[in-house]
Design a protein around this motif. Structure first.
Motif, PDB file in Angstrom:
ATOM      1  N   UNK A  13       0.807  -1.267   0.064  1.00  0.00           N
ATOM      2  CA  UNK A  13       0.060  -0.146   0.021  1.00  0.00           C
ATOM      3  C   UNK A  13       0.798   1.239   0.002  1.00  0.00           C
ATOM      4  N   UNK A  14       0.560   2.427  -0.370  1.00  0.00           N
ATOM      5  CA  UNK A  14      -0.921   2.796  -0.893  1.00  0.00           C
ATOM      6  C   UNK A  14      -0.862   2.088  -2.418  1.00  0.00           C
ATOM      7  N   UNK A  15      -2.218   1.882  -3.030  1.00  0.00           N
ATOM      8  CA  UNK A  15      -2.392   1.322  -4.187  1.00  0.00           C
ATOM      9  C   UNK A  15      -2.750   2.435  -5.241  1.00  0.00           C
ATOM     10  N   UNK A  16      -2.924   3.801  -4.923  1.00  0.00           N
ATOM     11  CA  UNK A  16      -3.035   4.956  -5.762  1.00  0.00           C
ATOM     12  C   UNK A  16      -2.057   5.669  -5.335  1.00  0.00           C
TER      13      UNK A  16
ATOM     14  N   UNK B 334      -9.081  -0.225   2.083  1.00  0.00           N
ATOM     15  CA  UNK B 334      -9.142   0.766   0.999  1.00  0.00           C
ATOM     16  C   UNK B 334      -7.861   0.750   0.225  1.00  0.00           C
ATOM     17  N   UNK B 335      -7.475   1.624  -0.747  1.00  0.00           N
ATOM     18  CA  UNK B 335      -6.327   1.583  -1.625  1.00  0.00           C
ATOM     19  C   UNK B 335      -5.156   2.436  -0.730  1.00  0.00           C
ATOM     20  N   UNK B 336      -5.515   3.108   0.307  1.00  0.00           N
ATOM     21  CA  UNK B 336      -4.309   3.883   0.861  1.00  0.00           C
ATOM     22  C   UNK B 336      -3.710   2.896   1.957  1.00  0.00           C
ATOM     23  N   UNK B 337      -4.204   2.156   2.576  1.00  0.00           N
ATOM     24  CA  UNK B 337      -3.621   1.351   3.629  1.00  0.00           C
ATOM     25  C   UNK B 337      -3.988  -0.336   3.229  1.00  0.00           C
ATOM     26  N   UNK B 415       0.549   6.019   4.311  1.00  0.00           N
ATOM     27  CA  UNK B 415       0.641   6.253   3.055  1.00  0.00           C
ATOM     28  C   UNK B 415       0.677   7.556   2.192  1.00  0.00           C
TER      29      UNK B 415
END
Ligand code: SF4
Ligand code: SF4
Lengths: 338, 446
Positions: A13-16, B334-337, B415
């Motif tokens: 992570x992060x994935x964005x 979610x995509x942040x953590x 993140x």
């Protein structure tokens, strides 16, 4: 129902991501410099065009060749060396012999950047390293100025431009003394309005303060330049100059002149703000800016040379890691917080 | 940056990733079907694994206790379905290791009635009895931390809690579980708050909600029972506003000390979904055997909010929700953590707030540049760390210096730094690795 794929990517992570990218930042700096370069060509003609072209080419080629030699992937496409080339070209006297231009470019990138490990590791602004080398090696050529807006500047080149390597360059006209030299050696002041609009003599890209500022505002608005650095530098110079001028107007020039003359604008906006060679915290950037401002003022007013911006920035570059060592962000939940 | 966003209270720094909640925020919570086999890991929380109290072949009722807490920092587990215990053995966990788990095969024709237990009477129970009931109900932080809630609620003797903060921020993109719970279960939340106020001794509670859910906040505010000292506060939309320290800073202006806990500034925070579960379960003496999750992301066909049985294998959940052909990455939360999944054989646990799936269109990996000292990360880090410096030290393996001089252990892997880094340096990944090394060394040394 569809089947899940056999392989899933495992990624931390992060994935964005925000989409910010080093090459985008660098390319924007190039955009911001282009009007300044265009004005240099407009005021100094073909001489400036050739100087800038050779400056950029020599810098880019040096990085390309050195990457090759190191068997590393080329880093030319991150655009940072293009900035170096442009900035370097803009600090040179427009009629400087082209072989000297190339020498300085090669030295600046090789010694000022690649030797340190390339982008991100350069302790000094490579453009200034190149210029400092020329200043030391060819002091006479580096202080021979051609007049701006000369007739025929778009049809002919100064004789000095194509001087053979190591031959003494010949100058057609040597009457193009810069405003700072006029001030220092002849106690003659140039009007601030002329300086702002770039109607004076000087290095290729140092003359039009208004365009430099516009480029700076553009970059600061896009968060690609820390505005605190130029503001601290210019504020410090203005304050000191104002004080000295108030005390002794005969010996010390007024603040407006100090701000707008020589390489201060270009240096404060585009060179001192080199992210790699400046401190990381905002407070550190202010300290760094004030330091440059003080050094510039001291060198200009009491030094042997009319201009001090280059040495001031190089010195501050050297101090920058120590500023970072002393000024770190206050960590959340540690002393100083509520 | 001091911008116009200051109308709502917030914390300094942080980032503004796309919220990506529109697809699911208005979808009511739906019951998720039972998988053919459920896998209930004995350790779904931080602490000691629970101890199985059932044997293989035994028939269990939905909601029945199947594992009891082992010590204080441990919680109970309950059967997610009426069925038979198929086996007790190892199952893959999110960290890539195997852990003990109970496999349950639900009965096909069962009505799946939930078993009732001994109710915890709000008025009669003492604070300690409520704590025991919370532990017995198997409740952990549902926001993702999965820390046993009763441990968190155990206030140190020398502190007086003056505010109970209910965290309804949900700042992770894509997730809308807290959003839905606040819309659909306000009474459960208020009942939960009654229990929590009694346990902590706090005189008041504040529910913090992000400004992108302002209408939810308004509805909650209108529904607060007259006798309950609860206020609803709207905070700015900014990531990571839902982090405990950031929310306390925004609501109360207090900074939880580095290395400290909210109780150090006289606050206890509980996630809003956790609060709702307490309010829903304790009056019936039941335990957590299902939870609300969001299944979302561009690679999911039937995006939505679901009440899903704990132990549902991810593969089953994904197949039910439907995937796009080019799905390439699935992560919990979610995509942040969110942690990317190595395999789909792991089950949904109590700490799973959802899962998000990306297609190849969202998962290109741009090349890495050297750090250019741009300070974007420094301006983003909500804890005022220096991720640039930490990143350089991590690269040269100077982990101890990272911890001793640059507060590595404060980093909670939000993140933000990686998100903004124009050099695409995997900062968080490096910090996580460095933290693991430092913690191991310190544990070995002590
Ligand atoms: S991941 Fe850690 S270092 Fe990076 S922004 Fe978040 S808290 Fe700061
Ligand atoms: S954001 Fe990335 S490139 Fe910029 S200072 Fe931080 S680590 Fe370096």
């Amino acid at each position: 129902m569809s089947q899940p794929p056999r392989t899933l990517e495992i990624h931390s992570s992060p994935h964005i991501a925000s989409g910010a990218s080093v090459d985008v930042i660098m390319r924007n700096v190039v955009w911001a410099l282009l009007p300044v370069a265009a004005f240099a060509v407009y005021s100094f003609g073909l001489a400036a065009l050739f100087t800038l072209a050779v400056a950029v080419l020599s810098c880019v080629a040096t990085e390309q060749v050195l990457c090759r030699l190191a068997a590393a992937p080329s880093t030319v496409r991150d655009w940072s060396v293009t900035i170096t080339g442009l900035l370097y070209g803009l600090t040179l006297p427009p009629a400087l012999p082209l072989w000297m231009v190339a020498c300085g470019g090669i030295i600046g990138v090789a010694m000022g950047k690649c030797l340190f490990g390339g982008l991100g590791y350069n302790a000094f602004n490579p453009a200034l390293v190149g210029r400092a080398f020329l200043q030391a090696a060819f002091p006479a050529a580096m202080t021979s100025w051609t007049p701006a807006f000369a007739d025929g500047r778009f049809s002919s080149l100064p004789a000095s431009t194509f001087t053979f390597p190591f031959a003494a360059p010949e100058y057609d006209v040597i009457s193009g003394a810069t405003p700072l030299a006029l001030m220092k050696f002849e106690q003659q002041l140039t009007a601030s309005g002329e300086l702002l609009l770039g109607l004076t003599n000087g290095s290729a890209g140092e003359t039009c303060a208004a365009l430099i500022l516009a480029g700076g505002v553009y970059l600061a608005a896009r968060r690609m330049l820390n505005w605190r650095i130029p503001v601290a530098i210019l504020g410090t110079v203005a304050l000191l100059a104002w004080g000295f001028n108030l005390a002794d107007p005969l010996h010390y020039p007024p603040a407006g002149f100090m701000l707008l003359s020589g390489g201060l604008m270009l240096g404060a906006v585009f060179m001192a703000t080199d992210m790699v060679a400046s401190p990381i915290t905002h407070a550190g950037c202010v300290v760094y800016g004030v330091l440059i401002g003080v050094l510039v003022t001291v060198i200009r007013l009491w030094g042997g040379m009319p201009e001090g911006v280059m040495y001031a920035i190089l010195l501050a570059n050297a101090v920058s890691p120590h500023i970072d060592g002393l000024i770190q962000p206050r960590v959340f939940g540690t002393a100083g917080g509520k | 940056m001091f911008s116009l966003r200051r109308q709502h209270p917030s914390f300094a720094h942080g980032i503004h990733p796309p919220e990506a909640k529109d697809d699911t925020k208005d979808l009511p919570i739906k019951q998720f079907p039972f998988a053919p086999v459920m896998i209930v890991p004995l350790q779904q929380h931080i602490g000691k694994p629970a101890l199985a109290v059932v044997r293989e072949g035994q028939e269990v009722e939905r909601g029945q206790l199947i594992a009891a807490p082992d010590g204080f920092v441990s919680v109970a587990m309950h059967a997610p379905a009426s069925g038979v215990i198929q086996r007790i053995g190892l199952a893959p966990a999110i960290n890539g290791k195997m852990g003990p788990a109970i496999y349950i095969k639900p009965f096909a024709g069962s009505s799946q009635e939930v078993a009732e237990g001994t109710p915890c009477d709000l008025d009669a129970a003492s604070a300690d009895e409520i704590l025991l009931a919370i532990q017995g109900a198997g409740i952990v932080g549902l926001g993702g931390a999965a820390f046993p809630t009763h441990v968190k609620l155990k206030v140190p003797e020398d502190r007086t809690i003056d505010t109970l903060v209910i965290n309804g921020v949900e700042c992770e993109p894509y997730l809308t579980t807290d959003h839905r719970v606040m819309v659909e279960q306000p009474q459960d939340i208020f009942t939960g708050i009654r229990y929590l106020l009694k346990v902590t001794g706090a005189p008041r509670a504040i529910i913090g909600v992000e400004a992108n859910k302002a209408e939810v906040a308004a509805a909650l505010r209108d529904a607060v029972p007259a006798d309950l000292p609860v206020s609803v506060a709207v905070v700015a939309v900014k990531y990571p506003q839902g982090a405990e320290k950031m929310l306390i800073r925004a609501l109360l202006g207090r900074e939880v000390p580095s290395g400290g806990l909210p109780s150090d500034v006289d606050v206890v925070t509980v996630n809003v979904a956790t609060t709702a579960e307490i309010g829903r379960l304790l009056p019936h003496g039941r335990g957590i055997q299902e939870r609300v999750i969001t299944i979302g992301g561009p690679a999911i066909r039937k995006k939505g909010n679901y009440r899903i049985p704990i132990g549902t294998p991810l593969r089953f959940a994904l197949e039910y929700a439907g995937m796009e052909e080019n799905l390439s990455r699935v992560f919990l939360g979610g995509p942040m953590m969110g942690q990317a999944l190595p395999s789909l054989d792991i089950p949904i646990t109590k700490g799973t707030s959802g899962f998000t799936a990306f297609t190849t269109a969202q998962t290109s990996a741009p090349g890495e540049y050297p750090c250019i000292h741009c300070a974007y990360c420094v301006d983003a880090c909500p804890l005022f760390l220096n991720p640039s410096q930490l990143g350089l030290l991590a690269k040269s393996g100077q982990y101890e210096r990272m911890a001793d001089e640059f507060h590595l252990l404060d980093c909670f892997e939000c993140g933000s730094c990686s998100y903004v880094c124009p050099a695409h340096i995997p900062l968080v990944q490096r910090f996580r690795a460095a933290k693991t090394v430092v913690r191991k060394r310190r544990a070995a040394a002590s």
